[in-house]
Structure formats: C-alpha cells, structure tokens
Design a protein around this motif. Structure first.
Motif, short mmCIF file in Angstrom:
data_model
loop_
_atom_site.label_atom_id
_atom_site.label_comp_id
_atom_site.label_asym_id
_atom_site.label_seq_id
_atom_site.Cartn_x
_atom_site.Cartn_y
_atom_site.Cartn_z
N TRP A 173 38.61 104.92 12.72
CA TRP A 173 39.57 104.15 11.91
C TRP A 173 39.29 104.33 10.42
CZ3 TRP A 173 40.24 98.77 14.74
CH2 TRP A 173 40.78 99.01 16.01
N PRO A 174 40.31 104.11 9.58
CA PRO A 174 40.15 104.37 8.14
C PRO A 174 39.06 103.51 7.49
CG PRO A 174 42.47 104.18 8.71
CD PRO A 174 41.70 103.76 9.92
N GLY A 203 35.92 106.20 9.42
CA GLY A 203 36.62 107.37 8.92
C GLY A 203 36.11 108.68 9.50
N GLU A 254 38.99 102.37 4.51
CA GLU A 254 39.52 101.30 3.65
C GLU A 254 39.80 100.01 4.42
OE1 GLU A 254 42.99 104.31 4.17
OE2 GLU A 254 40.79 104.31 4.13
#
Length: 422
Positions: free
Chosen positions: A66-67, A74, A69
């Motif tokens: 998952w990202p 990531g 941010e």
C-alpha cells in the motif's frame, strides 16, 4: 521523510526478508499446530488480533504494497510474498471474513476511488488495527441485481447526506467499525447511473445491525436498517451518481483479486489434504483405491483453483482484469468448496454425521458440508458469475433487459403496476 519511508523505497526483497526473519520471533507468537485454532469471528478474537495488527504496523510490516503516504510500505508484491512465507510459522492478524472485506476488498477499492483526505483519515487506522470494514452492499430486494438497490441517499443543504434503507448479508457487520455502503442518490436516471458510495460508522445514530442465525449454527451474516443516518460528504467514496464504477472495482477485488499474499502463483501444491487423509485413516479407508482417487481429485482441484486465483490477482495488479475475468476464480472456489465437503461426507459416512458434542472438533465434517454452498452464493451466485463470463469475457449476447435505459423511478412504478395487476 521518516526512516520507514526510506526503507520502503530502497529495501530489496532479500533485505526485507532478512529484516522480517529477524523481527518475527521477537514480536509474534509461534503457531501451535497441535492446538485447534480459535474462531476469529468473536469479539474477543477480533480484539486480540487488533493488537497483533498494531505490532505489524509498528514494525513496518503492515500494508506492504500500500502507498507510503497512507501508512503503507510502498513495496512490491514480491516483498509481500516474502513476508507471507517468513511469517507462516507465526500468529499473524486474522479477522476472519473481516480480513477479506477490509484488506482484500474495501481498502483496495478506496485506494482507487476515494479522495486523499478520506484515505489519510481511514487507511492508517486500518493498518493499525483500529478500523475494520464490512460491506453494506446487497439488499432484500437487490441481491444479484446490485444496480437495483433502493437505499436512499438524500443531500441536505449543508452538503451532508441522510441515508434510509436496509442492507443484508453483510459479513460480520456486528464486529466491524465501518461499512462501505452503496446507495441510490438519483432516481430519475437509469439504475446504473444514480448510485453513490459512502463510508458509514457501524455505531452511527439510526443504524441497527442484527446478526442472522445460519444453518451451521453461526451468525456470520448480518442485516442492517438505516433510519435517517447522517453522513458527512467527506465520507463519500467516488463521485456522486457514479457509484457503478466503484462497484465494478469492488466486485473484482471481492472475487479474490485483492487478497494479500495472493499476487504470485503458488509454486507447489503443498501437502495432500491433511484433514481428509486423517479422516480416511480414522475410518480405515486410506488403502481403498476409490478413496485415494477422491483425495487426489480434491487436492488437484484445490490447487488448480488456487493457481487460477493467483493468476487473476496478478492480472489485477497489472490492471488487466475486470469483474467478468475475476468471476472465473470465484466460480472455481465455489465448485472446489462443494466437492471437498461432499468428499469428506462420502469418506466419513455415518460417522461424519454422528458425533459427541463434548469432543473438540467433532462434527466438523457435517458442519463444513452445511456451510459449503456459501461460496456459491456469497459475493454473487454461480449463475451470475457464469453470466459475467459469458457476456464480458466470451462476448456472448446479453440477456434481454427492459429496465436498463429507463429512469429507475419508472422501473419501480412499472413493477408496482405489474404486481397490482394493472
């Protein structure tokens, strides 16, 4: 940029694997293969596994792909697979079906359609174990025809929304924190064009969640009643009246394309059906040629289904799959589930349906048989999966439908007139 961010960008798969191998024994309990696993569908187990999820987050092993941010790592699917392999001997978070809906369906869909503000508010909490999501999807009058839902979303002058209606078959909604809810926001356009999605707190004023008693004795499914539930517009997922695109994404993930750790094809088929082998051994039938063929048949079918699901998951990661293609995996799982349950019943015979309730694990064969048809219904029936494959993958003509182009309010009026005999 934090240290975790730097690791997420620069760490190789082997470096990540080595870090996980060092971290796991100091932070997670080893699995006890001799003890029966606890039912994850209880409030006590959900609470216990929230703390395990938090440990993963603090250690930098939550949301591997998952990202960054939004609290993720990531990294790549290869990193995720490495962690799945290294952690196989340890107790990792298991929320039962809520693991599937939260990590496999809802959040992956949100990542594609929700606003950055929405994602910043919710995804880190998911990764910390503070939020678990269910799906407020089907309705009593709209199961397979999801575009026919009638839960009403009415916008107020201040921009917020009021939701009224009912939902059903929501897995573990009574243990979830939020529900991803499909509503009708426009009644004067064709049914696929007036839908909007929202995140709804399961403790919201006006929301009633009721577990449904099932044939196997459990209460995995729930029904919900929304009575003037007020939702801020910031909890909207996707554009107003364009919820069918969100629905299409969710259906792909719901059919297995978004499951963590399922993005690569399994290399080996694994051990030959240990539970069925033990059952045959206990019945004195392990030497029977017919029973041995049954065992091999179940094993091969399950491995083929896993291979297919893994392939679909990889295609999803490469943006090469739609709901029709994903239906292959769902259909294969449904068939494998029924065949395995039937095989166990045939091997066990009368002993499989007569047991001492005081013996731990007794009655499992009969219970599994009763539950085996769920994959053929949940997430869309086998018939709907075949329709999706026929129309979207094979290019066969669509079934004739008279309500697709009409305003949905007119569809309902005609249905009422027909029911009244006018």
């Amino acid at each position: 940029m934090s240290t975790t961010d730097v690791v997420a960008i620069t760490e190789t798969v082997e470096e990540f694997r080595a870090r996980a191998r060092d971290w796991l024994p100091h932070n997670l309990d080893r699995r006890d293969r001799t003890s029966p696993e606890q039912d994850p569908h209880t409030a006590q187990e959900v609470a216990r596994h929230r703390s395990i999820q938090r440990r993963l987050f603090d250690g930098g092993f939550a949301g591997i792909t998952w990202p960054v941010e939004y609290g993720g790592q990531g990294l790549t699917a290869e990193h995720e697979r490495a962690f799945v392999e290294e952690s196989a001997a340890f107790v990792t978070p298991n929320f039962g079906i809520l693991s599937v809906t939260t990590f496999g369906s809802c959040v992956p869909t949100m990542l594609r359609h929700a606003t950055p503000e929405f994602l910043l508010r919710h995804v880190p909490k998911v990764l910390k174990g503070e939020e678990l999501w269910c799906q407020f999807f089907s309705e009593p009058a709209a199961g397979s025809d999801l575009a026919g839902i009638q839960t009403r979303a009415t916008r107020r002058p201040d921009g917020s929304w009021v939701l009224d209606g009912s939902k059903i078959w929501s897995s573990l909604a009574h243990l979830a924190d939020w529900g991803m809810c499909l509503t009708r926001s426009n009644w004067d356009v064709p049914k696929h064009k007036g839908l909007t999605w929202f995140g709804v707190p399961c403790t919201a004023d006006g929301l009633t969640v009721r577990p449904i008693k099932q044939i196997g004795g459990g209460s995995e499914f729930c029904e919900e009643f929304l009575d003037a539930v007020v939702i801020d517009d910031g909890e909207r997922i996707g554009q107003v009246d364009e919820g069918w695109s969100v629905t299409s994404t969710l259906l792909v993930f719901e059919r297995g394309a978004g499951r963590p750790g399922a993005t690569e094809t399994p290399d080996l088929p694994g051990e030959l059906c240990p539970d069925l082998v033990a059952l045959a051994l206990g019945c004195g039938l392990l030497g029977d040629a017919g029973v041995r063929r049954t065992l091999v048949g179940v094993h091969v079918e399950e491995y083929a289904a896993k291979q297919l699901k893994a392939r679909i998951a990889t295609m999803s990661r490469l943006a090469k799959v739609d709901a029709g293609t994903a239906a292959y995996g769902k259909l294969a799982l449904a068939g494998a589930s029924v065949n395995r349950a039937r095989a166990a019943l045939e091997i066990g015979g009368a002993d499989a349906v007569i047991w001492d309730p005081d013996v731990p694990g007794a009655g499992a064969v009969a219970h599994d048989f009763l539950e085996s048809k769920k994959p053929a219904i949940a997430g869309g029936t086998e018939q709907m999966q075949r329709n999706g494959i026929a129309e979207r993958v094979l290019g066969l003509p669509r079934e004739r439908a008279t309500d697709v182009a009409l305003p949905f309010s007119e569809v309902l009026k005609r249905a009422r007139d027909w029911s009244a005999g006018s």
